[in-house]
Design a protein around this motif. Sequence first.
Motif, PDB file in Angstrom:
ATOM      1  N   ILE A  78       2.653   5.893   4.271  1.00  0.00           N
ATOM      2  CA  ILE A  78       1.937   5.395   5.444  1.00  0.00           C
ATOM      3  C   ILE A  78       2.885   5.415   6.635  1.00  0.00           C
ATOM      4  O   ILE A  78       3.982   4.857   6.585  1.00  0.00           O
ATOM      5  N   CYS A  90      -6.904   0.645   5.109  1.00  0.00           N
ATOM      6  CA  CYS A  90      -7.190  -0.751   4.742  1.00  0.00           C
ATOM      7  C   CYS A  90      -8.673  -1.080   4.867  1.00  0.00           C
ATOM      8  O   CYS A  90      -9.266  -1.709   3.982  1.00  0.00           O
ATOM      9  N   PRO A 113       3.709  -0.272   9.668  1.00  0.00           N
ATOM     10  CA  PRO A 113       3.746  -0.760   8.304  1.00  0.00           C
ATOM     11  C   PRO A 113       5.129  -1.204   7.831  1.00  0.00           C
ATOM     12  O   PRO A 113       6.119  -1.027   8.535  1.00  0.00           O
ATOM     13  N   ASN A 141       5.447   0.414   2.539  1.00  0.00           N
ATOM     14  CA  ASN A 141       4.320   1.254   2.971  1.00  0.00           C
ATOM     15  C   ASN A 141       4.805   2.638   3.380  1.00  0.00           C
ATOM     16  O   ASN A 141       4.217   3.660   3.018  1.00  0.00           O
ATOM     17  N   SER A 186      -3.623   4.592  -1.160  1.00  0.00           N
ATOM     18  CA  SER A 186      -4.443   3.383  -1.112  1.00  0.00           C
ATOM     19  C   SER A 186      -5.756   3.608  -0.374  1.00  0.00           C
ATOM     20  O   SER A 186      -6.815   3.149  -0.799  1.00  0.00           O
ATOM     21  N   SER A 188       0.828  -1.203   0.000  1.00  0.00           N
ATOM     22  CA  SER A 188       0.000   0.000   0.000  1.00  0.00           C
ATOM     23  C   SER A 188       0.868   1.260   0.000  1.00  0.00           C
ATOM     24  O   SER A 188       2.027   1.244   0.399  1.00  0.00           O
ATOM     25  N   ASP A 189       0.256   2.364  -0.438  1.00  0.00           N
ATOM     26  CA  ASP A 189       0.904   3.668  -0.354  1.00  0.00           C
ATOM     27  C   ASP A 189      -0.073   4.665   0.249  1.00  0.00           C
ATOM     28  O   ASP A 189      -1.180   4.290   0.668  1.00  0.00           O
ATOM     29  N   THR A 218      -3.207  -2.127  -4.524  1.00  0.00           N
ATOM     30  CA  THR A 218      -1.778  -1.915  -4.283  1.00  0.00           C
ATOM     31  C   THR A 218      -1.333  -0.554  -4.800  1.00  0.00           C
ATOM     32  O   THR A 218      -1.817  -0.077  -5.824  1.00  0.00           O
ATOM     33  N   GLU A 250      -4.057  -5.726  10.066  1.00  0.00           N
ATOM     34  CA  GLU A 250      -4.233  -4.429   9.437  1.00  0.00           C
ATOM     35  C   GLU A 250      -5.644  -3.884   9.665  1.00  0.00           C
ATOM     36  O   GLU A 250      -6.096  -2.983   8.955  1.00  0.00           O
ATOM     37  N   LYS A 267      -2.368   2.927   8.346  1.00  0.00           N
ATOM     38  CA  LYS A 267      -2.557   1.822   7.408  1.00  0.00           C
ATOM     39  C   LYS A 267      -3.934   1.180   7.575  1.00  0.00           C
ATOM     40  O   LYS A 267      -4.638   0.904   6.602  1.00  0.00           O
TER      41      LYS A 267
END
Length: 493
Positions: free
Chosen positions: A350, A360, A341, A345, A269, A265-266, A412, A298, A356
Amino acid sequence: MQNIIKIHPNDNVAVALKTIEKETILTVGEDEITIKEEIPQGHKFSIKEIKANEAVIKYGFCIGNAKEDISCGMWVHTHNMKTALKDLLTYSYHPVKTELKESEHAYFQGYRRTNGKVGVRNEIFIIPTVGCVNDIAKALEKKAQKFLQGSVEGVVAFTHSYGCSQMGEDQDNTRRILADLINHPNAGAVLVLGLGCENSNIEELKKFIGSYEEKRVKFLVCQEVEDEIEEGMCLLKELVTYVKEVKREKIDACELVIGMKCGGSDGLSGITANPVVGAFSDILISKGGTTILTEVPEMFGAETLLMDRCANKELFEKTVNLINDFKNYFKSHNQTIYENPSPGNKKGGISTLEDKSLGCTQKSGSALVKGVLNYGEQVESKGLNLLSAPGNDLVAATALAASGAHIVLFTTGRGTPFASPVPTVKISSNSNLYHKKKNWIDFNAGELIEQIPMEELSMDLFQYVLEVASGKKVKAEEAGFHDMAIFKQGVTL
């Protein structure tokens, strides 16, 4: 395309939707802010003065505390903030009872199995009972491609490292996952490949498989035959003959089960890809379908949002156990619960596990939680379900498939080529990734911050999923990728 986004009115940080240069002057609401250092895409910057130990607010919730005074216009990340989470917590139930409105029916072209279940692929699975026969399974997969005919879409071996030298729940979990895949409706037929001396031998595994159709599932114990390749090819030929005449037919989308997972993830996300998947989940559920959300670690930091959406007190208690059991798993191995993370991440923007997790859980949409599943447990309840599994991409995606997901949606911001036992749709959080890795990425949610409104983009994703369910191959399938991984928790003998 806008440059920044303030997600919630109460936030004291905003997110850069593209890299912002130092000394840039921005308008946030009624305030004019001068950026005091370069802010990378997906990263946060302060839009108010934040004192040391004060909460950093994003999504309208605390995502951590400031380590030091942070002046307005400063980059906010791991260097100047930290998690505010603690270990085991006591929770109370504050139910939110908003039900989704029903929407018109939708349909796809799928396979109706003799037991009434529905599949979106007509493949032949080769399932090893133990890692010792992995190479035999792969050899059979390779040789059996010449048998492909009719509606048979592939012969696929799912290799793994387990089935022996395991104890207690670990051994049973291996048997559950293998049995779930053997019974999965995406498999028109299955060859179960055993060694003969393993703990999870075929006779033990049959106890977990339950009743099965003898024409659909064949068994081979390699130690009991002279030439296991020859015998295996004979059995695979029989299985191809059994399933090659099966045809796709019109099936209501209410029978679809879709797994939801994110990885790599970034900072975008939780703003693009995950909310789009959440909106998709609401669409499918409004049509009577089912979604499954997993990666429990998460959820830490956002778990109360899911708990309050539980349809009843029993599900609330199950969700509390889901969270605390995973925390105790970490503690039993003397590991820090909030060691998250990942480096990728953090590079993407993040900063803490709360950051996160709040992103999520956007994948869950707004539907009520109607089911809470143990690892390896089959989904039974229509609507949104929570599944016990770790955040690891391969393990979690396999767990989703094993619980009954026909397709996995995988969001992603960093990109990944991996697959799972079922079609795995890669959804990028940003357009740069989509255009750079078109051989990996199937759907671009980055358009949400460019030109496409949520209602339109989520419906586009819904239509794409119907196409995949009807036979359209995702990028990982086109590449010939099929992966699986089993959750190992205990001792190896």
